[in-house]
Design a protein around this motif. Structure first.
Motif, PDB file in Angstrom:
ATOM      1  N   ALA A  96     102.013  86.442  38.214  1.00  0.00           N
ATOM      2  CA  ALA A  96     101.513  85.093  37.922  1.00  0.00           C
ATOM      3  C   ALA A  96     102.641  84.276  37.310  1.00  0.00           C
ATOM      4  N   GLY A  97     103.677  84.052  38.095  1.00  0.00           N
ATOM      5  CA  GLY A  97     104.910  83.464  37.586  1.00  0.00           C
ATOM      6  C   GLY A  97     104.769  82.057  37.054  1.00  0.00           C
ATOM      7  N   THR A  98     103.979  81.215  37.713  1.00  0.00           N
ATOM      8  CA  THR A  98     103.888  79.815  37.310  1.00  0.00           C
ATOM      9  C   THR A  98     103.337  79.671  35.913  1.00  0.00           C
ATOM     10  N   ILE A  99     102.242  80.367  35.595  1.00  0.00           N
ATOM     11  CA  ILE A  99     101.635  80.241  34.275  1.00  0.00           C
ATOM     12  C   ILE A  99     102.569  80.776  33.200  1.00  0.00           C
ATOM     13  N   SER A 100     103.365  81.798  33.540  1.00  0.00           N
ATOM     14  CA  SER A 100     104.283  82.349  32.543  1.00  0.00           C
ATOM     15  C   SER A 100     105.352  81.338  32.146  1.00  0.00           C
ATOM     16  N   PHE A 101     105.894  80.621  33.122  1.00  0.00           N
ATOM     17  CA  PHE A 101     106.908  79.620  32.795  1.00  0.00           C
ATOM     18  C   PHE A 101     106.276  78.400  32.128  1.00  0.00           C
ATOM     19  N   ASN A 102     105.042  78.056  32.512  1.00  0.00           N
ATOM     20  CA  ASN A 102     104.330  76.983  31.814  1.00  0.00           C
ATOM     21  C   ASN A 102     104.064  77.370  30.369  1.00  0.00           C
ATOM     22  N   ALA A 103     103.715  78.645  30.146  1.00  0.00           N
ATOM     23  CA  ALA A 103     103.462  79.116  28.788  1.00  0.00           C
ATOM     24  C   ALA A 103     104.718  79.019  27.929  1.00  0.00           C
ATOM     25  N   ALA A 104     105.871  79.367  28.507  1.00  0.00           N
ATOM     26  CA  ALA A 104     107.118  79.293  27.746  1.00  0.00           C
ATOM     27  C   ALA A 104     107.435  77.857  27.349  1.00  0.00           C
ATOM     28  N   ARG A 105     107.244  76.920  28.287  1.00  0.00           N
ATOM     29  CA  ARG A 105     107.511  75.513  27.966  1.00  0.00           C
ATOM     30  C   ARG A 105     106.491  74.975  26.960  1.00  0.00           C
ATOM     31  N   ALA A 106     105.227  75.348  27.132  1.00  0.00           N
ATOM     32  CA  ALA A 106     104.177  74.863  26.234  1.00  0.00           C
ATOM     33  C   ALA A 106     104.379  75.395  24.818  1.00  0.00           C
ATOM     34  N   ALA A 107     104.714  76.666  24.706  1.00  0.00           N
ATOM     35  CA  ALA A 107     104.932  77.250  23.382  1.00  0.00           C
ATOM     36  C   ALA A 107     106.092  76.563  22.677  1.00  0.00           C
ATOM     37  N   ASP A 108     107.120  76.235  23.438  1.00  0.00           N
ATOM     38  CA  ASP A 108     108.268  75.526  22.850  1.00  0.00           C
ATOM     39  C   ASP A 108     107.865  74.130  22.396  1.00  0.00           C
ATOM     40  N   GLN A 109     107.079  73.423  23.222  1.00  0.00           N
ATOM     41  CA  GLN A 109     106.660  72.071  22.862  1.00  0.00           C
ATOM     42  C   GLN A 109     105.734  72.051  21.654  1.00  0.00           C
ATOM     43  N   ALA A 110     104.838  73.042  21.573  1.00  0.00           N
ATOM     44  CA  ALA A 110     103.847  73.068  20.490  1.00  0.00           C
ATOM     45  C   ALA A 110     104.325  73.870  19.279  1.00  0.00           C
ATOM     46  N   HIS A 111     105.525  74.449  19.378  1.00  0.00           N
ATOM     47  CA  HIS A 111     106.096  75.258  18.290  1.00  0.00           C
ATOM     48  C   HIS A 111     105.166  76.413  17.914  1.00  0.00           C
ATOM     49  N   VAL A 112     104.712  77.143  18.940  1.00  0.00           N
ATOM     50  CA  VAL A 112     103.830  78.293  18.760  1.00  0.00           C
ATOM     51  C   VAL A 112     104.576  79.546  19.218  1.00  0.00           C
ATOM     52  N   PRO A 113     104.580  80.618  18.425  1.00  0.00           N
ATOM     53  CA  PRO A 113     105.245  81.860  18.847  1.00  0.00           C
ATOM     54  C   PRO A 113     104.600  82.411  20.115  1.00  0.00           C
ATOM     55  N   LEU A 114     105.436  82.896  21.030  1.00  0.00           N
ATOM     56  CA  LEU A 114     104.972  83.409  22.322  1.00  0.00           C
ATOM     57  C   LEU A 114     105.478  84.824  22.539  1.00  0.00           C
ATOM     58  N   LEU A 115     104.566  85.685  23.022  1.00  0.00           N
ATOM     59  CA  LEU A 115     104.911  87.042  23.424  1.00  0.00           C
ATOM     60  C   LEU A 115     104.404  87.271  24.837  1.00  0.00           C
ATOM     61  N   ALA A 116     105.204  87.933  25.655  1.00  0.00           N
ATOM     62  CA  ALA A 116     104.766  88.355  26.990  1.00  0.00           C
ATOM     63  C   ALA A 116     104.367  89.819  26.933  1.00  0.00           C
ATOM     64  N   LEU A 117     103.157  90.127  27.400  1.00  0.00           N
ATOM     65  CA  LEU A 117     102.689  91.509  27.490  1.00  0.00           C
ATOM     66  C   LEU A 117     102.758  91.910  28.955  1.00  0.00           C
ATOM     67  N   ARG A 118     103.686  92.802  29.287  1.00  0.00           N
ATOM     68  CA  ARG A 118     103.924  93.210  30.669  1.00  0.00           C
ATOM     69  C   ARG A 118     103.941  94.729  30.768  1.00  0.00           C
ATOM     70  N   ARG A 119     103.037  95.275  31.568  1.00  0.00           N
ATOM     71  CA  ARG A 119     103.072  96.707  31.829  1.00  0.00           C
ATOM     72  C   ARG A 119     104.369  97.060  32.557  1.00  0.00           C
ATOM     73  N   PRO A 120     104.926  98.259  32.356  1.00  0.00           N
ATOM     74  CA  PRO A 120     106.149  98.644  33.066  1.00  0.00           C
ATOM     75  C   PRO A 120     105.922  98.683  34.570  1.00  0.00           C
ATOM     76  N   GLY A 121     106.959  98.366  35.317  1.00  0.00           N
ATOM     77  CA  GLY A 121     106.880  98.436  36.765  1.00  0.00           C
ATOM     78  C   GLY A 121     106.988  99.870  37.251  1.00  0.00           C
ATOM     79  N   TRP A 122     106.783 100.057  38.550  1.00  0.00           N
ATOM     80  CA  TRP A 122     106.907 101.379  39.151  1.00  0.00           C
ATOM     81  C   TRP A 122     108.371 101.677  39.484  1.00  0.00           C
ATOM     82  N   ALA A 123     108.676 102.953  39.622  1.00  0.00           N
ATOM     83  CA  ALA A 123     110.023 103.379  40.016  1.00  0.00           C
ATOM     84  C   ALA A 123     109.889 104.479  41.052  1.00  0.00           C
ATOM     85  N   PRO A 124     110.722 104.469  42.095  1.00  0.00           N
ATOM     86  CA  PRO A 124     110.642 105.521  43.120  1.00  0.00           C
ATOM     87  C   PRO A 124     111.050 106.872  42.555  1.00  0.00           C
ATOM     88  N   VAL A 125     110.479 107.923  43.141  1.00  0.00           N
ATOM     89  CA  VAL A 125     110.835 109.290  42.778  1.00  0.00           C
ATOM     90  C   VAL A 125     111.269 110.017  44.050  1.00  0.00           C
TER      91      VAL A 125
END
Length: 246
Positions: free
Chosen positions: A77-106
């Motif tokens: 959901a890339g668009t909302i993530s970049f909107n969140a970063a800009r919004a948090a900066d504008q509103a001076h609100v701390p932002l954290l991204a919660l992202r599960r680890p990706g897969w890796a080939p074995v």
């Protein structure tokens, strides 16, 4: 303290449950995009729908006196993530991204990579003819021109056109079992799997089934987290980060 969680993932729901149950009186609002007809609702307050871009989200943060913003949306959901970063900066609100680890080939995996669905589509004819497409109902237009390939498309809700002309739709929601994924590949004679690198164990059984069957996997890489945004990989890490903000 008011925390806004941009949700829609298992991790977002688990985080909301933990914050709601900690007894601190924290106000938790989870925002869902509204793309799924019957979402699993977390505890606490829930709002459904968009904000109107970064400026709209920044205004919502100010109006509702949000102290902490957590982006726990889907890794793609890339668009909302970049909107969140800009919004948090504008509103001076701390932002954290919660992202599960990706897969890796074995060992034994035959993985091929693309940076987008549009980049993945022209690669497919060289990998197989019967495609198990597990990228969700959004973005099927990228494969609409592949008239010689047959697709088994799995999604939570029914996709809308444009989509591949030769297609069967399978409406289902994870978690999926290894035996179930093996049977899908066998029954539909699948010879190539397409997936986004969404991570999580709930949908990883298809990767094991493909490895066992010797089927190539075309993996769409996830977009990056906006630069400068701290990342937690589990709800527990996110909780620890929130504790530093109290």
């Amino acid at each position: 303290m008011h925390i806004l969680v941009l949700g829609g993932t298992t991790e977002a729901r688990a985080l909301a449950e933990s914050l709601h149950a900690d007894g601190s009186g924290t106000r938790v609002t989870t925002s869902l995009a509204g793309r799924v007809a019957a979402p699993r609702l977390p505890p606490g307050e829930v709002r459904i729908g968009g904000f109107g871009g970064a400026e709209g989200l920044a205004a919502w943060l100010r109006e509702h006196q949000v102290d902490v913003l957590i982006d726990a949306t889907h890794p793609f959901a890339g668009t909302i993530s970049f909107n969140a970063a800009r919004a948090a900066d504008q509103a001076h609100v701390p932002l954290l991204a919660l992202r599960r680890p990706g897969w890796a080939p074995v060992a034994g995996d035959d993985w091929h990579f693309a940076d987008s669905l549009e980049e993945a589509a022209p690669v497919l004819p060289g990998l197989g003819r019967r495609v198990f497409l597990t990228t969700g109902r959004m973005g099927l237009a990228a494969f609409a021109g592949l008239e010689d390939l047959w697709f088994l498309v799995r999604s939570v809700d029914a996709p809308q056109p444009p989509h591949p002309p030769r297609m069967r739709i399978l409406l289902d929601r994870g978690p999926f079992t290894l035996d179930g994924e093996r049977e899908l590949l066998r029954h539909h004679r699948i010879d190539v799997l397409v997936t986004k690198d969404s991570g999580a164990a709930a949908t990883s059984a298809k990767l094991t089934a493909a490895r066992e069957a010797g089927i190539p996997v075309l993996v769409v890489r996830r977009p990056p987290v906006p630069e400068g945004v701290p990342v937690a990989t589990t709800p527990a890490q996110a909780l620890a980060w929130v504790a530093t903000r109290v």
